[in-house]
Design a protein around this motif. Sequence first.
Motif, PDB file in Angstrom:
ATOM      1  N   HIS A   1       7.023   6.510  -2.335  1.00 41.15           N
ATOM      2  CA  HIS A   1       6.497   6.303  -1.080  1.00 41.15           C
ATOM      3  C   HIS A   1       5.850   7.403  -0.481  1.00 41.15           C
ATOM      4  O   HIS A   1       5.742   7.491   0.775  1.00 41.15           O
ATOM      5  CB  HIS A   1       7.268   5.499  -0.177  1.00 41.15           C
TER       6      HIS A   1
ATOM      7  N   ASN B   1       3.286  10.143   0.710  1.00 41.81           N
ATOM      8  CA  ASN B   1       2.023  10.127   1.598  1.00 41.81           C
ATOM      9  C   ASN B   1       1.826   8.729   2.136  1.00 41.81           C
ATOM     10  O   ASN B   1       0.762   7.906   2.295  1.00 41.81           O
ATOM     11  CB  ASN B   1       0.806  10.245   0.530  1.00 41.81           C
ATOM     12  N   ASP B   2       2.958   8.031   2.583  1.00 45.59           N
ATOM     13  CA  ASP B   2       3.008   6.696   3.041  1.00 45.59           C
ATOM     14  C   ASP B   2       2.250   6.470   4.126  1.00 45.59           C
ATOM     15  O   ASP B   2       1.629   5.421   4.503  1.00 45.59           O
ATOM     16  CB  ASP B   2       4.506   6.072   2.978  1.00 45.59           C
TER      17      ASP B   2
ATOM     18  N   LEU C   1      -0.625   8.257   5.232  1.00 43.75           N
ATOM     19  CA  LEU C   1      -2.023   8.184   4.824  1.00 43.75           C
ATOM     20  C   LEU C   1      -2.333   6.781   4.094  1.00 43.75           C
ATOM     21  O   LEU C   1      -3.620   6.290   4.367  1.00 43.75           O
ATOM     22  CB  LEU C   1      -2.348   9.351   3.827  1.00 43.75           C
ATOM     23  N   ARG C   2      -1.654   6.210   3.388  1.00 48.26           N
ATOM     24  CA  ARG C   2      -1.747   4.982   2.741  1.00 48.26           C
ATOM     25  C   ARG C   2      -1.836   3.866   3.491  1.00 48.26           C
ATOM     26  O   ARG C   2      -2.542   2.861   3.550  1.00 48.26           O
ATOM     27  CB  ARG C   2      -0.814   4.881   1.518  1.00 48.26           C
ATOM     28  N   ALA C   3      -0.787   4.029   4.622  1.00 40.28           N
ATOM     29  CA  ALA C   3      -0.609   2.777   5.565  1.00 40.28           C
ATOM     30  C   ALA C   3      -2.113   2.752   6.311  1.00 40.28           C
ATOM     31  O   ALA C   3      -2.496   1.795   6.818  1.00 40.28           O
ATOM     32  CB  ALA C   3       0.530   2.959   6.335  1.00 40.28           C
TER      33      ALA C   3
ATOM     34  N   ALA D   1       0.741  -1.223   0.099  1.00 37.73           N
ATOM     35  CA  ALA D   1      -0.048  -0.156  -0.099  1.00 37.73           C
ATOM     36  C   ALA D   1       1.056   1.327   0.040  1.00 37.73           C
ATOM     37  O   ALA D   1       0.434   2.194  -0.766  1.00 37.73           O
ATOM     38  CB  ALA D   1      -0.863   0.124   1.197  1.00 37.73           C
ATOM     39  N   THR D   2       2.164   1.256   0.703  1.00 32.26           N
ATOM     40  CA  THR D   2       2.707   2.493   1.058  1.00 32.26           C
ATOM     41  C   THR D   2       3.907   2.720  -0.354  1.00 32.26           C
ATOM     42  O   THR D   2       4.394   3.773  -0.395  1.00 32.26           O
ATOM     43  CB  THR D   2       3.484   2.368   2.044  1.00 32.26           C
ATOM     44  N   GLY D   3       3.835   1.749  -1.167  1.00 35.00           N
ATOM     45  CA  GLY D   3       4.710   1.760  -2.518  1.00 35.00           C
ATOM     46  C   GLY D   3       6.162   1.346  -1.988  1.00 35.00           C
ATOM     47  O   GLY D   3       7.034   1.408  -2.934  1.00 35.00           O
TER      48      GLY D   3
ATOM     49  N   LYS E   1      -4.900   4.056   5.834  1.00 38.50           N
ATOM     50  CA  LYS E   1      -5.797   3.633   5.040  1.00 38.50           C
ATOM     51  C   LYS E   1      -5.977   2.163   4.976  1.00 38.50           C
ATOM     52  O   LYS E   1      -7.083   1.396   5.015  1.00 38.50           O
ATOM     53  CB  LYS E   1      -6.129   4.364   3.708  1.00 38.50           C
ATOM     54  N   GLU E   2      -5.060   1.515   4.562  1.00 40.75           N
ATOM     55  CA  GLU E   2      -4.872  -0.225   4.625  1.00 40.75           C
ATOM     56  C   GLU E   2      -5.218  -0.651   5.961  1.00 40.75           C
ATOM     57  O   GLU E   2      -5.800  -1.844   6.097  1.00 40.75           O
ATOM     58  CB  GLU E   2      -3.372  -0.337   4.036  1.00 40.75           C
TER      59      GLU E   2
END
Length: 576
Positions: free
Chosen positions: A149, A151-152, A154-156, A109-111, A158-159
């Motif tokens: 990565h 906005n890591d 926010l992505r983490a 999710a974080t890239g 959300k996951e």
Amino acid sequence: MIAKITRGKTVRRLLGYLYGPGRANEHTDPHLVASWDGFAPDPGRDTDPQAAMRQLTQALDLRLNQARHNDDRNIPDRPVWQCSIRAAPEDPILTDDQWAAIARRIVHATGISPDGDPDGCRWVAVRHAPDHIHIAATTLRGDLRTARHWNDYLRADKELEAVERDYHLRTVIRGDRTAAKRPTRAETEKAHRTGRVRTPREQLRTIARTVVAVSTSPEEYLPLLAGSGVHVEVLRYPSGDIRGYKVALDGDTNAAGEPIWFSGSTLAPDLSYPQIRNRLTTTEPTTVDPSIRRTDPWHQATAAIERIPHHLDGTDDKASQAHIAAFAEALDALPLTAPVNLRPQLRQAALAFERASRSRIAADHQHARALRGAIRAITRQPTTADDTGLAMFLDAAILAVIAIQRWHSARHQDQQVTSAYRALAHLQTVYDHAAAAPLTALTHRTPAQPTVERWNHLIQQAVPTHAEQILADPAWPALTSTLTDAETAGHDPTRLLQLAADQRALDDARSPAHVLIWRLHRLAQRPAPSPRARAATARSTLAARRTPSVPTEQPAAHPPNRDPASVSDLKHGRRR
């Protein structure tokens, strides 16, 4: 579940911490649960931990070393990425396989290492406690490019929200990045060492918010702040215009003995100088015109607070946010004028509500000019000896918080909802203390039984939905005294009761009787209408009842299969 992402310079130092005993020997059984290829060495389970640690460090550093060998200048300053993931205390203990699956979802999710990407970053997930893991990675890909990565966090986050649903874990209330920055661990530990109950950051935030609440202009804010016992340094542009400011608490110094400064924006997003200037330039100035009858500022402020639920019903979210921000200023200012014994609880209410005062919706502060002006007025007017003004204000404030909580909930602003709920509990407690004396005084003046029966009949007619609850309320005798006082002052109790009986306010209130008492008390302070005005009102009301409603004449449409001429003939009685 919550995630915390940090960046560092060396893999070896991070791995040493993850596999070590911890700062307070809290690490138990450190071991690998997942890695980029599933075959990484595990110093926690290997028979030669030191050799395994060297191998793991070299494997994670491989691409960094390749880039350095190629004299690649695109190596990040902090190429080590670390994400700690922690479960809630009430969550079940997850297995290593479950934590491994969660780690893979996060790096995807974080890239850091997207699924199916052979050039993804190298990473490992280490578990050294039952309730959390740490993911360590280097952010250079196999093609020696830096991982994408941004906005890591926010992505983490959300996951992890999806992980909570999939594993049936506690749902964590998530924010919208408008919360004030929390004190760091170093700040908290220093506060404990120095005997402070709160950190300097938190104390300065409270002081700054209180000064904003009493300031009437941007020019007044900084001098008042400097006079509140803190050090203030004004930052200016080359032109001389104010760019910002920073503050330091007296006695809070670093190792060199220098003050520890905090800019306004690091205290809270709405305490930056541009934000404060935007708010205070829309504050309605308090002017005194001797030719105008002066209104009790507590009544004026209460009336403004009572209108907040109606403003929140509108479609302009920016205007609604402005009223919420102004209401927060009212809570910040209230301890300055309240009795000493009520101030601690009022401060707790203001602190609890602070998070609910902001959201991602930008406030259009010009819509709350009147409310902000009324708040400034009460800071210059002490409460009455019997706390009547304060109790009246708090009763309206409780209903406003309920409406604000509902407004945030409709927009899925969960942290703000929780903050408003906590503030509500504090306000209800302090209201119970403030209202006790004035309600007791009203109860001691309960009118004669015939008058009480007359008010009983009026309540059943005016508010039938809540009549039974009102008549059974311990505050009913105080309400009868309030109605009697209004009538004695020359008001029509029926008319006042109609104005006071806001249906939704009565639905939201713990005690509809209390709401009516304070609203009637405030309305009764207005000048009573003259006999001539009352007679004119009675005549117009009687005429409206007697006059039948006349429908508005509309042009008739042509009947089907008829032409205009035939309709005209029928109107005049002619036959064709």
